[in-house]
Scaffold this motif. Structure first.
Motif, PDB file in Angstrom:
ATOM      1  N   VAL A 137       0.841  -1.190   0.000  1.00  0.00           N
ATOM      2  CA  VAL A 137       0.000   0.000   0.000  1.00  0.00           C
ATOM      3  C   VAL A 137       0.877   1.241   0.000  1.00  0.00           C
ATOM      4  CG1 VAL A 137      -1.808   1.273   1.219  1.00  0.00           C
ATOM      5  CG2 VAL A 137      -1.828  -1.226   1.225  1.00  0.00           C
ATOM      6  N   CYS A 138       0.494   2.229  -0.808  1.00  0.00           N
ATOM      7  CA  CYS A 138       1.157   3.537  -0.853  1.00  0.00           C
ATOM      8  C   CYS A 138       0.111   4.602  -0.535  1.00  0.00           C
ATOM      9  CB  CYS A 138       1.778   3.790  -2.223  1.00  0.00           C
ATOM     10  SG  CYS A 138       2.384   5.471  -2.485  1.00  0.00           S
ATOM     11  N   VAL A 139       0.447   5.548   0.324  1.00  0.00           N
ATOM     12  CA  VAL A 139      -0.468   6.614   0.730  1.00  0.00           C
ATOM     13  C   VAL A 139      -0.055   7.905   0.031  1.00  0.00           C
ATOM     14  CG1 VAL A 139      -1.396   7.956   2.648  1.00  0.00           C
ATOM     15  CG2 VAL A 139      -0.889   5.525   2.958  1.00  0.00           C
ATOM     16  N   VAL A 140      -0.991   8.512  -0.686  1.00  0.00           N
ATOM     17  CA  VAL A 140      -0.776   9.800  -1.359  1.00  0.00           C
ATOM     18  C   VAL A 140      -1.819  10.772  -0.824  1.00  0.00           C
ATOM     19  CG1 VAL A 140      -0.825  11.050  -3.544  1.00  0.00           C
ATOM     20  CG2 VAL A 140       0.209   8.779  -3.436  1.00  0.00           C
ATOM     21  N   ALA A 141      -1.380  11.867  -0.230  1.00  0.00           N
ATOM     22  CA  ALA A 141      -2.270  12.915   0.262  1.00  0.00           C
ATOM     23  C   ALA A 141      -2.280  14.061  -0.740  1.00  0.00           C
ATOM     24  CB  ALA A 141      -1.825  13.407   1.632  1.00  0.00           C
ATOM     25  N   PHE A 142      -3.436  14.682  -0.912  1.00  0.00           N
ATOM     26  CA  PHE A 142      -3.510  15.769  -1.887  1.00  0.00           C
ATOM     27  C   PHE A 142      -4.560  16.777  -1.470  1.00  0.00           C
ATOM     28  CE2 PHE A 142      -6.932  13.072  -3.227  1.00  0.00           C
ATOM     29  CZ  PHE A 142      -7.871  13.905  -3.810  1.00  0.00           C
ATOM     30  N   ALA A 143      -4.337  17.997  -1.922  1.00  0.00           N
ATOM     31  CA  ALA A 143      -5.299  19.095  -1.842  1.00  0.00           C
ATOM     32  C   ALA A 143      -4.997  19.969  -3.056  1.00  0.00           C
ATOM     33  CB  ALA A 143      -5.181  19.846  -0.523  1.00  0.00           C
ATOM     34  N   GLY A 144      -4.377  21.149  -2.838  1.00  0.00           N
ATOM     35  CA  GLY A 144      -3.927  21.933  -3.977  1.00  0.00           C
ATOM     36  C   GLY A 144      -2.727  21.310  -4.657  1.00  0.00           C
ATOM     37  N   GLU A 145      -1.941  20.568  -3.891  1.00  0.00           N
ATOM     38  CA  GLU A 145      -0.795  19.821  -4.390  1.00  0.00           C
ATOM     39  C   GLU A 145      -0.897  18.392  -3.889  1.00  0.00           C
ATOM     40  OE1 GLU A 145       2.809  23.027  -4.654  1.00  0.00           O
ATOM     41  OE2 GLU A 145       2.214  22.414  -2.646  1.00  0.00           O
ATOM     42  N   ALA A 146      -0.158  17.494  -4.519  1.00  0.00           N
ATOM     43  CA  ALA A 146      -0.154  16.089  -4.116  1.00  0.00           C
ATOM     44  C   ALA A 146       1.245  15.697  -3.671  1.00  0.00           C
ATOM     45  CB  ALA A 146      -0.601  15.200  -5.273  1.00  0.00           C
ATOM     46  N   ARG A 147       1.310  14.815  -2.654  1.00  0.00           N
ATOM     47  CA  ARG A 147       2.602  14.318  -2.177  1.00  0.00           C
ATOM     48  C   ARG A 147       2.445  12.873  -1.731  1.00  0.00           C
ATOM     49  NH1 ARG A 147       3.169  14.363   3.488  1.00  0.00           N
ATOM     50  NH2 ARG A 147       1.364  15.230   4.583  1.00  0.00           N
ATOM     51  N   ALA A 148       3.476  12.097  -1.973  1.00  0.00           N
ATOM     52  CA  ALA A 148       3.486  10.707  -1.547  1.00  0.00           C
ATOM     53  C   ALA A 148       3.956  10.648  -0.100  1.00  0.00           C
ATOM     54  CB  ALA A 148       4.387   9.882  -2.447  1.00  0.00           C
ATOM     55  N   VAL A 149       3.088  10.216   0.807  1.00  0.00           N
ATOM     56  CA  VAL A 149       3.437  10.147   2.226  1.00  0.00           C
ATOM     57  C   VAL A 149       4.308   8.934   2.497  1.00  0.00           C
ATOM     58  CG1 VAL A 149       2.510  10.163   4.573  1.00  0.00           C
ATOM     59  CG2 VAL A 149       1.241  11.261   2.727  1.00  0.00           C
ATOM     60  N   THR A 150       4.041   7.819   1.823  1.00  0.00           N
ATOM     61  CA  THR A 150       4.857   6.617   1.949  1.00  0.00           C
ATOM     62  C   THR A 150       5.065   6.020   0.568  1.00  0.00           C
ATOM     63  OG1 THR A 150       2.989   5.094   2.209  1.00  0.00           O
ATOM     64  CG2 THR A 150       3.853   6.116   4.215  1.00  0.00           C
ATOM     65  N   GLY A 151       6.060   5.147   0.476  1.00  0.00           N
ATOM     66  CA  GLY A 151       6.189   4.299  -0.691  1.00  0.00           C
ATOM     67  C   GLY A 151       5.343   3.051  -0.498  1.00  0.00           C
ATOM     68  N   PHE A 152       5.447   2.104  -1.423  1.00  0.00           N
ATOM     69  CA  PHE A 152       4.706   0.856  -1.282  1.00  0.00           C
ATOM     70  C   PHE A 152       5.275   0.061  -0.113  1.00  0.00           C
ATOM     71  CE2 PHE A 152       3.640   1.706  -5.759  1.00  0.00           C
ATOM     72  CZ  PHE A 152       2.263   1.530  -5.693  1.00  0.00           C
ATOM     73  N   THR A 153       4.413  -0.300   0.820  1.00  0.00           N
ATOM     74  CA  THR A 153       4.823  -1.048   1.991  1.00  0.00           C
ATOM     75  C   THR A 153       3.673  -1.942   2.439  1.00  0.00           C
ATOM     76  OG1 THR A 153       5.583  -0.906   4.286  1.00  0.00           O
ATOM     77  CG2 THR A 153       4.138   0.837   3.511  1.00  0.00           C
ATOM     78  N   ALA A 154       4.043  -3.081   3.034  1.00  0.00           N
ATOM     79  CA  ALA A 154       3.046  -3.999   3.579  1.00  0.00           C
ATOM     80  C   ALA A 154       2.913  -3.858   5.082  1.00  0.00           C
ATOM     81  CB  ALA A 154       3.413  -5.442   3.216  1.00  0.00           C
ATOM     82  N   SER A 155       3.656  -2.917   5.678  1.00  0.00           N
ATOM     83  CA  SER A 155       3.608  -2.722   7.124  1.00  0.00           C
ATOM     84  C   SER A 155       2.346  -1.960   7.499  1.00  0.00           C
ATOM     85  CB  SER A 155       4.848  -1.960   7.602  1.00  0.00           C
ATOM     86  OG  SER A 155       4.736  -1.642   8.969  1.00  0.00           O
TER      87      SER A 155
END
Length: 689
Positions: A137-155
């Motif tokens: 799973v990878c978490v991407v947060a966005f609003a006016g801009e987007a950023r990757a909070v984590t890379g792909f991880t199973a933790s």
């Protein structure tokens, strides 16, 4: 439905069912007892016969209930799951929407949409981690801009910490930026060797976006996990008063100084209402923290066609400027749009240059130019309290213009001078027609009055010209080969003309506006000394209004603010070094330029700021004392939660918590408990007296 551990259920049935049968076939051991009567022997004989080993079981409701209870508990041990839709790919990208509308509270006292989205994401991660599956799973947060909070991880812990770290913003949501980043993350992970299957994108959002239908197609599968109530014109849901969030927001905010009196400021605020009932909203206007006006604004009810709207106009006298804030005095679903601010600059005093003929100069008719009405002009301009007023001759002006030394001048007044080079600032000419493309000076006319003037124009609306007499004038006209009232093109100059005052022979006062640079020029076709206008009370008023109009003081003094969806700029003095930083009350400081860095251009960019409000600017080299950042976004303030999100022209229907495997073993435990209660009731009925 499928099973995560079917073997455990099979083993439980294989062991439990024989034990249950053995318990029913087991012979009862009774001890001999002496009784006084044998009237109960028939019943005892039947009981003994029923418990004879290896005899066929007699069907009973208790046996059936015990078998069902055993099967329910065995099914619970097998860990049944329900798959919502299609099972996500081995790689999943969680798109977490942190835009302004996600800060809304749909139920009074409840959690915000973002908090609910985080909880939904954590629940989803728990489902994907169940049964030993190893979804990355990878978490991407966005609003006016987007950023990757984590890379792909199973933790699971890493993913849940990433979800918790996403903070609420006041920015509008940009789904396009989020999808582009998700595609880039998906492409970057293809070389990991785990799988070449495209990841599944799960959008945790209320779906409130502008222009999502213009997004390019994506190779990844998008699943829309819908957050929010069932309201929104985009989804076509009906307006239900019980479901619509209660929100009154400021969707537009601006201020402008009056063109004729820059000390007067008009503040415009547009309010919107999301509910299908009208609302009386209390609105207050404050300047530098002090409330100066209060008003109740009746905002119309929302309709299926859109939200209700109402405008409010405040007028105040504020020549010194300040920070102006409009605030709605009521709590509602979204507080971020309940206030808006702007920084109003002070009404600046212009620097004026008066250009008169040189001593002994010859006028156009061959006579020597005298003093004329220059002294009247100088006296009136001095009374206007300009920042500076300098009187020079035509030759000196020519030298400055050619040398580029007119940078600090806001207005040039020409008295009987037609310069070879016009400045790139507003000009006011008397008694000589300047060289403007398409403007032609006619032949000199004797004796005329003012037969027409534009009474609504800012420079003439406060004066009366009925008694103005002109002994000699130079009426003006336009080149007949060109469209007189359309734009006149002369190389890189585009000019639009307008008659403001006319005599019997033609135009006496003309306005020329150069569209490219916003420069205004007033041309008066007669010498003030040849008229009685300077002796009338209206002339100083005309001159004051003309100075304000030509220097654009009313336009340039408009309030300055930024939206949360645009980059914030702080103006600095060119060539001046020093540290510059901005800070919001109670927030962290953002350094725009360190003290060790050299001087730069005239503005420093702070990028997109996440929260709305007033930010104080620190630094001696900064020209701005504060910057105002506002939400003022219709899409975010509407708090819509459409049933679908349109991506690349296709509608993606929203679902609610049905993505990924959902363990339902507890359903079977509850069923077993219910059957046990029924079994107890049947047994109690069978042994009743």
């Amino acid at each position: 439905m499928t099973w995560l551990d079917p073997g455990a259920g099979i083993v439980a049935v294989a062991i439990g069912l024989p034990l249950l049968v053995v318990l029913y076939l087991l012979k009862l051991r009774r001890r001999p007892v002496r009784v006084s009567t044998i009237m109960f022997w028939p019943r005892a004989v039947e009981d003994v016969q029923a418990n004879v080993p290896l005899k066929a079981l007699r069907p009973s409701w208790l046996l059936l209930l015990h078998v069902l209870i055993l099967c329910a508990l065995a099914a619970a041990l097998a860990r049944p799951i329900i798959i919502g839709g299609a099972l996500p790919a081995q790689r999943v990208i969680l798109l977490l929407d942190a835009s302004a509308s996600m800060g809304a509270v749909d139920v009074a006292g409840g959690a915000t949409r973002l908090e609910r989205a985080k909880a939904r994401g954590a629940d989803l991660v728990g489902r994907l981690s169940g049964g030993g599956s190893r979804h990355a799973v990878c978490v991407v947060a966005f609003a006016g801009e987007a950023r990757a909070v984590t890379g792909f991880t199973a933790s699971r812990s890493v993913i849940e910490d990433a979800l918790d770290s996403v903070a609420q913003t006041d920015q509008p949501g940009d789904l396009g930026a989020a999808m582009k980043l998700a595609d880039a993350v998906a492409a970057g992970g293809e070389g990991s060797g785990e799988t070449s299957e495209p990841p599944t994108i799960i959008l945790l959002s209320d779906g409130s976006f502008g222009g999502s239908g213009r997004l390019p197609p994506s190779s990844t599968r998008l699943v829309f996990e819908r957050i929010g109530p069932g309201f929104g014109s985009a989804g076509g849901d009906d307006l239900a008063a019980a479901e619509v969030p209660d929100n009154i927001g400021i969707a537009g905010f601006s201020a402008r100084r009056d063109a004729s009196d820059p000390g007067v400021v008009r503040v415009f605020a547009e309010l919107i209402n999301t509910r299908p009932v009208g609302v009386a909203a209390p609105v207050s206007l404050s300047v530098d923290g002090e409330v100066v006006q209060r008003r109740v604004v009746d905002v119309a009810a929302a309709t299926p066609a859109g939200v209700g709207r109402e405008s409010a106009i405040f007028e105040l006298r504020r020549p010194e400027g300040g920070v102006v804030i409009a605030a709605i005095g009521r709590d509602d679903a979204l507080m971020a749009d309940n206030s808006a601010a702007l920084v109003l600059p002070a009404a600046e005093r212009p620097a004026i240059l008066l250009v008169t003929p040189d001593e002994g100069a010859v006028s156009g008719d061959g006579t020597r130019a005298g003093i004329g009405a220059a002294w009247i002009l100088e006296d009136v301009l001095m009374e206007l309290r300009a920042r500076s007023l300098e009187r020079i001759g035509a030759a000196e002006y020519g030298r400055r213009a050619e040398g580029g030394l007119l940078g600090g001048v806001d207005l040039v007044v020409f008295d009987r001078v037609s310069p070879a080079v016009l400045p790139r600032v507003g000009t006011l000419s008397f008694g000589a027609v300047p060289r403007l493309p398409g403007l032609v000076a006619g032949e000199s006319a004797e004796g005329t009055g003012v037969v027409f003037w534009q009474r609504s124009h800012p420079v003439l609306r406060n004066v009366a010209l009925d008694a103005v007499l002109v002994a000699r004038s130079t009426p003006m006209r336009w080149d007949e080969e060109r469209d007189a009232r359309a734009a006149v093109v002369n190389e890189d100059v585009r000019v639009r003309y307008a008659d403001l005052m006319r005599g019997r022979g033609g135009a006496l006062l003309v306005l020329a506006e150069e569209g490219g640079g916003g420069v205004r020029r007033l041309v008066c076709g007669f010498d003030l000394a040849d008229s009685n206008w300077p002796l009338q009370a209206g002339f100083p008023i005309f001159l004051a209004d003309s100075v304000d109009f030509l220097t654009l003081r009313g336009d340039a003094s408009a309030g300055r603010s930024f939206r949360t969806g645009e980059a914030v700029e702080v103006r600095v003095r060119p060539g001046v070094e020093g540290r510059v930083a901005i800070k919001r009350s109670g927030g962290d400081e953002l350094v725009l330029r360190d003290a060790r860095q050299g001087a730069g251009a005239g503005a420093l960019s702070a990028g997109l700021l996440t929260r709305a409000g007033v930010y104080l600017v620190e630094g001696a080299s900064a020209m701005d004392a504060a910057v105002a950042v506002n939400l003022v976004d219709d899409v975010e303030s509407e708090l819509a939660s459409p049933a679908t999100v349109e991506v690349a022209g296709q509608a993606v229907e929203g679902i609610a918590g049905a993505v990924g495997p959902l363990e339902v073993w507890w359903w079977f435990v509850l069923a077993a408990a219910g059957l046990l209660a029924v079994e107890w009731g049947v047994y109690a009925w069978s042994v009743r007296a």
